[in-house]
Design an enzyme around this catalytic site. Structure first.
Site, mmCIF file in Angstrom:
data_model
loop_
_atom_site.group_PDB
_atom_site.id
_atom_site.type_symbol
_atom_site.label_atom_id
_atom_site.label_comp_id
_atom_site.label_asym_id
_atom_site.label_seq_id
_atom_site.Cartn_x
_atom_site.Cartn_y
_atom_site.Cartn_z
ATOM 1 N N ARG A 27 -0.023 14.577 13.314
ATOM 2 C CA ARG A 27 0.640 14.211 11.782
ATOM 3 C C ARG A 27 0.468 15.491 11.103
ATOM 4 O O ARG A 27 -0.114 15.635 9.945
ATOM 5 C CB ARG A 27 -0.220 13.359 11.179
ATOM 6 C CG ARG A 27 0.007 11.937 11.978
ATOM 7 C CD ARG A 27 -0.797 10.732 11.336
ATOM 8 N NE ARG A 27 -0.007 10.517 10.319
ATOM 9 C CZ ARG A 27 -0.684 9.417 9.411
ATOM 10 N NH1 ARG A 27 -1.589 8.749 9.584
ATOM 11 N NH2 ARG A 27 0.307 8.736 8.426
ATOM 12 N N ARG A 54 -8.859 -0.668 4.261
ATOM 13 C CA ARG A 54 -8.006 0.491 3.882
ATOM 14 C C ARG A 54 -6.573 -0.022 3.320
ATOM 15 O O ARG A 54 -5.998 0.455 2.471
ATOM 16 C CB ARG A 54 -7.733 1.584 4.792
ATOM 17 C CG ARG A 54 -9.153 2.399 4.924
ATOM 18 C CD ARG A 54 -8.770 3.759 5.887
ATOM 19 N NE ARG A 54 -7.700 4.469 5.241
ATOM 20 C CZ ARG A 54 -7.365 5.514 5.771
ATOM 21 N NH1 ARG A 54 -7.809 6.110 6.944
ATOM 22 N NH2 ARG A 54 -6.494 6.289 5.118
ATOM 23 N N CYS A 67 -5.396 12.899 12.774
ATOM 24 C CA CYS A 67 -6.073 11.548 12.556
ATOM 25 C C CYS A 67 -5.918 10.870 13.882
ATOM 26 O O CYS A 67 -5.350 10.968 14.919
ATOM 27 C CB CYS A 67 -5.507 10.850 11.294
ATOM 28 S SG CYS A 67 -3.932 9.869 11.907
ATOM 29 N N ASP A 73 4.056 0.479 12.026
ATOM 30 C CA ASP A 73 2.935 -0.199 11.514
ATOM 31 C C ASP A 73 2.974 -1.643 12.015
ATOM 32 O O ASP A 73 1.977 -2.312 11.435
ATOM 33 C CB ASP A 73 3.141 -0.114 10.073
ATOM 34 C CG ASP A 73 2.739 1.414 9.724
ATOM 35 O OD1 ASP A 73 2.262 2.185 10.441
ATOM 36 O OD2 ASP A 73 3.314 1.688 8.469
ATOM 37 N N LYS A 86 0.843 -1.084 0.069
ATOM 38 C CA LYS A 86 -0.022 0.075 0.106
ATOM 39 C C LYS A 86 1.053 1.240 -0.209
ATOM 40 O O LYS A 86 0.718 2.188 -0.818
ATOM 41 C CB LYS A 86 -0.940 -0.047 1.258
ATOM 42 C CG LYS A 86 -1.507 1.332 1.440
ATOM 43 C CD LYS A 86 -2.448 1.301 2.862
ATOM 44 C CE LYS A 86 -1.732 1.210 4.011
ATOM 45 N NZ LYS A 86 -1.576 2.812 4.461
ATOM 46 N N ASN A 87 1.762 1.146 0.934
ATOM 47 C CA ASN A 87 2.651 2.753 1.030
ATOM 48 C C ASN A 87 3.683 2.777 0.035
ATOM 49 O O ASN A 87 4.238 4.087 0.118
ATOM 50 C CB ASN A 87 3.041 2.497 2.510
ATOM 51 C CG ASN A 87 2.280 2.728 3.520
ATOM 52 O OD1 ASN A 87 0.983 3.222 3.270
ATOM 53 N ND2 ASN A 87 2.362 2.717 4.723
HETATM 54 N N1 EPU Z 1 6.009 14.531 11.254
HETATM 55 C C1 EPU Z 1 6.021 15.899 11.365
HETATM 56 N N2 EPU Z 1 5.922 16.748 10.402
HETATM 57 C C2 EPU Z 1 5.831 16.525 9.054
HETATM 58 C C3 EPU Z 1 5.687 15.096 8.933
HETATM 59 C C4 EPU Z 1 5.671 14.309 9.720
HETATM 60 O O1 EPU Z 1 6.077 16.445 12.501
HETATM 61 O O2 EPU Z 1 5.920 17.290 8.218
HETATM 62 C C5 EPU Z 1 5.928 13.519 12.272
HETATM 63 C C6 EPU Z 1 4.742 12.919 12.287
HETATM 64 O O3 EPU Z 1 3.652 13.449 12.934
HETATM 65 C C7 EPU Z 1 5.228 11.547 12.975
HETATM 66 C C8 EPU Z 1 6.450 11.420 12.430
HETATM 67 O O4 EPU Z 1 6.803 12.486 11.756
HETATM 68 O O5 EPU Z 1 5.240 11.695 14.451
HETATM 69 C C9 EPU Z 1 6.838 10.317 10.860
HETATM 70 O O6 EPU Z 1 5.520 10.634 10.336
HETATM 71 P P1 EPU Z 1 5.681 10.342 8.728
HETATM 72 O O7 EPU Z 1 5.491 11.542 8.020
HETATM 73 O O8 EPU Z 1 6.932 9.466 8.451
HETATM 74 O O9 EPU Z 1 4.431 9.485 8.325
HETATM 75 P P2 EPU Z 1 3.531 9.517 7.173
HETATM 76 O O10 EPU Z 1 4.514 9.589 5.899
HETATM 77 O O11 EPU Z 1 2.588 10.230 7.242
HETATM 78 C C10 EPU Z 1 3.688 6.913 6.588
HETATM 79 C C11 EPU Z 1 2.812 5.668 6.323
HETATM 80 C C12 EPU Z 1 1.945 5.206 7.837
HETATM 81 C C13 EPU Z 1 3.506 4.892 8.650
HETATM 82 C C14 EPU Z 1 4.481 5.872 8.840
HETATM 83 C C15 EPU Z 1 5.623 5.769 9.655
HETATM 84 C C16 EPU Z 1 2.309 6.140 4.105
HETATM 85 C C17 EPU Z 1 1.088 6.501 3.304
HETATM 86 N N3 EPU Z 1 1.857 6.324 5.410
HETATM 87 O O12 EPU Z 1 3.146 7.918 6.996
HETATM 88 O O13 EPU Z 1 1.465 4.260 7.375
HETATM 89 O O14 EPU Z 1 2.951 4.461 9.760
HETATM 90 O O15 EPU Z 1 4.797 6.488 7.589
HETATM 91 O O16 EPU Z 1 6.493 4.679 9.045
HETATM 92 O O17 EPU Z 1 3.302 5.846 3.683
HETATM 93 C C18 EPU Z 1 -0.245 2.595 8.273
HETATM 94 O O18 EPU Z 1 0.139 2.236 6.666
HETATM 95 O O19 EPU Z 1 -0.835 2.030 8.753
HETATM 96 C C19 EPU Z 1 0.529 3.997 8.015
HETATM 97 C C20 EPU Z 1 0.028 4.622 8.924
#
Ligand code: EPU
Length: 420
Positions: free
Chosen positions: A124, A399, A119, A307, A22-23
């Site tokens: 996030r 999802r 969320c 995850d 998915k990701n």
């Molecule tokens: N964060 C910030 N600022 C930003 C971006 C992130 O403070 O601009 C913080 C977030 O709040 C969090 C941390 O950094 O505390 C890591 O977040 P990240 O941005 O890496 O998460 P994401 O990119 O939104 C992806 C996956 C998630 C997975 C996370 C961590 C996708 C579509 N989603 O989310 O997947 O948990 O990386 O590995 O790639 C899932 O599949 O169940 C899922 C939630």
């Protein structure tokens, strides 16, 4: 609304295949915006989130569909006029919609994307995505709940992320491939899905080096061409299936995975007492009736993935001893705990840490899924619990898991989907 009904107690046996990730699929589908023409993707999992991304792309004017016969194939055609906007109604259902921001501003000079709110698992924010785009010369304004980004031509720059972010790294990478000159990105996410996106972009003609490490260098190019690509296997789905084998005291081969993407999980399962063997591109998990407690701390890849935290917690709830599970990525990712309590688990939360005292057995009960991985955790616990467990709010599961109940049922679980 559907629910999953499980009668626990069956040890799982047999072979099962992991679906596409998915990701990886979500950013890769968004990357189709970077080229004129039709890109074709194989091994795309049939998930609600993938359907949402296709819808986001269609709303903008792309021709984005799943093939009706070859159901693992999706095509995204970018021909003619594109409205570079992702509306609130779609972004609120899937925050990964924000992945269109980088490609849109790079290719069309303008993007209007609804700000994702908080969320179930945390606040996030997307400040790092915006910081990266600004470093490439984009003008960013936040108005009426939307991010508006404009740039006549992005320019290469240096981006040093303050926080390691998966989709932030992906968004900025997709913007930088069409920027003029060289971009240096530091403190990048090293997840296999980031590396996979870079592989796809390079196939399209981009010049990216270092993806999969914390420093990525990108030489901007003038244009990209469409691509054909098969998505890599889903390490989290595969991991969930290994834990299903483990929690049921079974013996299961999960085929078509990339074993080295799963090292952190495999190490913990072995420490807990499972026998894990590599068989070609498959991983086999053979488990005794009861495992030992192990401690887990979630960190960015290659550390233990957040995850998989909820699923490991289900496993630890019936292990021997006390397990300490620390969640370092998201501030609110213990929503499954009160539901696991309903099944008889003994878990105490202290800030970002959960202390899990293994109990001998769980007993089935109606429970409610609160997010994607929480729902997987409850199904795993249900496999072990005595009696019947009904997991409601299954839309969370859909999802990110392609008919998990069918895969588990083929391994011998007594599990079915019911219309509530
Ligand atoms: N964060 C910030 N600022 C930003 C971006 C992130 O403070 O601009 C913080 C977030 O709040 C969090 C941390 O950094 O505390 C890591 O977040 P990240 O941005 O890496 O998460 P994401 O990119 O939104 C992806 C996956 C998630 C997975 C996370 C961590 C996708 C579509 N989603 O989310 O997947 O948990 O990386 O590995 O790639 C899932 O599949 O169940 C899922 C939630």
């Amino acid at each position: 609304m559907d629910k999953i009904v499980i009668k626990g107690g069956q040890a799982l046996h047999g072979e099962v295949q992991a679906s596409g990730a998915k990701n990886a699929a979500l950013p890769i589908l968004a990357s189709a915006l970077l080229a004129d023409g039709t890109s074709t993707y194989r091994n795309v999992p049939a998930l609600a989130d993938v359907a949402t991304m296709l819808k986001v792309l269609r709303t903008m004017g792309c021709d984005a569909e799943r093939d009706s016969e070859e159901t693992d194939v999706c095509r995204v055609g970018v021909n003619g006029h594109i409205t570079p906007e992702a509306p609130y109604d779609l972004v609120k259902t899937m925050r990964a919609s924000v992945l269109v921001l980088g490609p849109l501003v790079a290719r069309f000079g303008r993007a209007r994307v609804s700000m994702p709110g908080g969320c179930a698992i945390g606040a996030r924010p997307i400040d790092q995505h915006l910081k990266g785009l600004k470093a490439l010369g984009a003008d960013i304004h936040l108005t009426e709940g939307y991010v508006e980004a404009t740039a006549k031509q992005l320019k290469g720059g240096t981006v040093n992320f303050d926080v390691i972010t998966v989709t932030g790294t992906e968004n900025v990478m997709m913007a930088a491939v069409l920027a003029k000159g060289r971009t240096l990105m530091e403190n990048c996410a090293r997840e296999p899905e980031v590396e996979e996106l870079a592989k796809v972009l390079n196939k399209m003609g981009a010049r990216i080096e270092g993806a999969g490490t914390s420093s990525i260098t990108i030489e901007g190019v003038d244009g990209l061409k469409p691509v054909e690509h098969a998505i890599l296997p889903d390490r989290i789905e595969a991991g969930t299936l290994l834990v299903a084998a483990a929690i049921s005291g079974g013996d299961v081969l999960v085929k078509r995975v990339v074993p080295e993407h799963m090292d952190a999980l495999v190490e913990k399962l072995r420490e807990a007492g499972c026998t894990i063997t590599t068989e070609g591109s498959g991983l086999r998990c053979k488990a005794p009736q009861r495992l030992d407690a192990v401690n887990i701390t979630t960190t960015e890849h290659p550390g233990f993935p957040t995850d998989m935290q909820a699923q490991l917690m289900a496993l630890m709830s019936v292990s021997q001893g006390t397990s300490v599970i620390s969640e370092n990525i998201f501030e609110n990712r213990f929503m499954h705990v009160p539901e696991l309590h309903r099944l008889g688990a003994d878990i105490t939360i202290q800030g970002p840490t959960a202390v899990v005292k293994g109990v001998k057995g769980l007993s089935g009960a109606p429970v409610m899924a609160t997010d994607l991985r929480a729902s997987a955790s409850l199904i795993l616990a249900g496999l072990r619990a005595e009696g019947r467990t009904d997991v409601s709010r299954v839309y969370h599961l859909d999802r990110g898991y392609e008919r998990l109940e069918r895969k588990l049922s083929a391994l011998g679980a007594d599990i079915r989907r019911e219309k509530a």
